[in-house]
Write a protein that holds these residues in place. Sequence first.
Motif, mmCIF file in Angstrom:
data_model
loop_
_atom_site.group_PDB
_atom_site.id
_atom_site.type_symbol
_atom_site.label_atom_id
_atom_site.label_comp_id
_atom_site.label_asym_id
_atom_site.label_seq_id
_atom_site.Cartn_x
_atom_site.Cartn_y
_atom_site.Cartn_z
ATOM 1 N N ASN A 77 -10.447 6.633 -1.598
ATOM 2 C CA ASN A 77 -10.102 5.212 -1.711
ATOM 3 C C ASN A 77 -11.308 4.423 -2.193
ATOM 4 O O ASN A 77 -12.427 4.609 -1.696
ATOM 5 C CB ASN A 77 -9.652 4.664 -0.357
ATOM 6 C CG ASN A 77 -8.434 5.394 0.179
ATOM 7 O OD1 ASN A 77 -7.505 5.696 -0.559
ATOM 8 N ND2 ASN A 77 -8.438 5.679 1.468
ATOM 9 N N LEU A 129 1.144 3.846 -3.082
ATOM 10 C CA LEU A 129 0.663 5.177 -2.747
ATOM 11 C C LEU A 129 1.749 6.220 -2.984
ATOM 12 O O LEU A 129 1.496 7.296 -3.541
ATOM 13 C CB LEU A 129 0.206 5.206 -1.286
ATOM 14 C CG LEU A 129 -0.556 6.438 -0.817
ATOM 15 C CD1 LEU A 129 -1.883 6.556 -1.546
ATOM 16 C CD2 LEU A 129 -0.793 6.363 0.691
ATOM 17 N N TRP A 171 0.828 -1.206 0.000
ATOM 18 C CA TRP A 171 0.000 0.000 0.000
ATOM 19 C C TRP A 171 0.863 1.257 0.000
ATOM 20 O O TRP A 171 0.649 2.175 -0.796
ATOM 21 C CB TRP A 171 -0.929 -0.022 1.216
ATOM 22 C CG TRP A 171 -1.617 1.277 1.483
ATOM 23 C CD1 TRP A 171 -1.277 2.218 2.400
ATOM 24 C CD2 TRP A 171 -2.777 1.788 0.812
ATOM 25 N NE1 TRP A 171 -2.140 3.284 2.354
ATOM 26 C CE2 TRP A 171 -3.075 3.051 1.390
ATOM 27 C CE3 TRP A 171 -3.587 1.318 -0.204
ATOM 28 C CZ2 TRP A 171 -4.154 3.821 0.968
ATOM 29 C CZ3 TRP A 171 -4.663 2.094 -0.625
ATOM 30 C CH2 TRP A 171 -4.937 3.323 -0.038
ATOM 31 N N MET A 181 -3.404 5.749 -8.201
ATOM 32 C CA MET A 181 -2.584 4.602 -7.817
ATOM 33 C C MET A 181 -2.877 3.419 -8.740
ATOM 34 O O MET A 181 -4.024 3.176 -9.109
ATOM 35 C CB MET A 181 -2.890 4.210 -6.369
ATOM 36 C CG MET A 181 -2.058 3.065 -5.837
ATOM 37 S SD MET A 181 -2.335 2.802 -4.046
ATOM 38 C CE MET A 181 -4.033 2.231 -4.080
ATOM 39 N N ASN A 229 -7.888 12.077 0.528
ATOM 40 C CA ASN A 229 -7.580 10.818 -0.137
ATOM 41 C C ASN A 229 -8.888 10.104 -0.432
ATOM 42 O O ASN A 229 -9.706 9.895 0.468
ATOM 43 C CB ASN A 229 -6.706 9.929 0.746
ATOM 44 C CG ASN A 229 -5.363 10.560 1.021
ATOM 45 O OD1 ASN A 229 -4.795 11.224 0.163
ATOM 46 N ND2 ASN A 229 -4.842 10.352 2.225
ATOM 47 N N HIS A 233 -6.889 4.246 -5.548
ATOM 48 C CA HIS A 233 -6.695 5.463 -4.743
ATOM 49 C C HIS A 233 -6.376 6.646 -5.649
ATOM 50 O O HIS A 233 -5.700 6.514 -6.669
ATOM 51 C CB HIS A 233 -5.536 5.255 -3.761
ATOM 52 C CG HIS A 233 -5.068 6.540 -3.135
ATOM 53 N ND1 HIS A 233 -5.601 7.036 -1.965
ATOM 54 C CD2 HIS A 233 -4.113 7.434 -3.528
ATOM 55 C CE1 HIS A 233 -5.006 8.176 -1.672
ATOM 56 N NE2 HIS A 233 -4.107 8.444 -2.605
#
Length: 432
Positions: A256, A216, A212, A226, A254, A247
């Motif tokens: 998601n 990221l 992650w 992402m 942010n 993302h």
Amino acid sequence: MSALSQKRPDVGADDPEGSERGKTLDELDFWINAVGSPLVVVERRRLVARRGNRAAELMFGIANSAMDGAPLLDFVGPEANQMLGQIWSNAPVGVTGEPFLIRAQVQGHERLLMVQVTKIVVEYEELRLFTWVDAPPTGSVAMAGWQEKIIDMLNWLPFGFEIASNDEQIQFANSQFNVMFGHSQDDISNIDDWFTLSYPDPQYREYARSKWEEELGKARAEDREMTPFDLKVRTASGQDRTIQFRHRTVGSFNVNLYLDVTAERAAARELKRLSETDPLTSVMNRRRFFEQAGKRYAKQSDQPLAILVLDLDEFKSINDRHGHNAGDLVLQEFAARCSDIVGTDGLFARFGGEEFVALVGDTAERSAMQAAEDIRSAIASRPFAIPSGTLTVTVSGGLSYRANGEELSHTILRADEALYAAKRAGRNRICG
């Protein structure tokens, strides 16, 4: 006596703030009543009020003495209550979350409110403080309409949607997020809680977190979305689901996305298995054998590898005399016996009909020729069961070692020639 005044947990037992006592009850009462905006103190685990200030009494028409234990549903109605359950505030104690507009039913009338959530600690207990104000009328009513529609659309989406701040503090999660993972906002008070709950295995948790953070970091450095990737996530019900993570950083937030691709990935794996497996015997098929054996040829260029081509003797007579069902049973048992002897260090496949092929190599325990003899003996020494009784079956084989720089197809051709030599020599033998 109120539930709040009875709460005196031991330090650390149910205390997310460690040994911090927070405010006393007297301090809380003085502080919330010193604020002109309506304030309601709510249980951490449930949308149930503990107490409110005088402004809240006036707004909601509920006496402070009656607030203790009253559900927020009674304050704002069912639609707004559902929305409040989706507003996440896992920021540190005392830090106010982002404001949200909700359309509530207050004392029988529809009312547009702006609400913010703040964590507070009172007598060692973590609570939530809801601040309510009427939405500013100038230009904001239209904006609120758009926000309401957007919230409805986000809750309609068939995947998890989450908005977080740049420090990974969740601000909002849609309905599907809760359905998908089964966690409430109280289960995930910070990013560490998410990784602990979703990846219980420490090694996989470390992999998931590094994956992650790596993806990221790349996305933020290049100011792009992402690159999507999959992780296996443990849900609150104990199920393991395959989730695709997406993302995008938008301003100071942010965004998601979580897509449950468990069924799709399982279907893809099954299609791949079917495309690579002989449906009758469950061993690999010709295409898969060439793919895997070719990789072995390239990777193990300095190791002695051999190709063994096998053909059941007089197999046509089994089908003619006992039927194709009996022939199928013989092929299945033959493949099972051969697979056990070849083992995981080798490769074994059905090339078609009664012809099979194996890739074996010399090991400290046995040579490739010994493996081939073990197969021949295992077939001839034990009868095969068929519906009408048992059959004695034999097999002939041709073995050929790979020559320096030789392609796989050439080794197979030489093994095939050795097989025909075994047939001409009387069957039930290995030539090479």
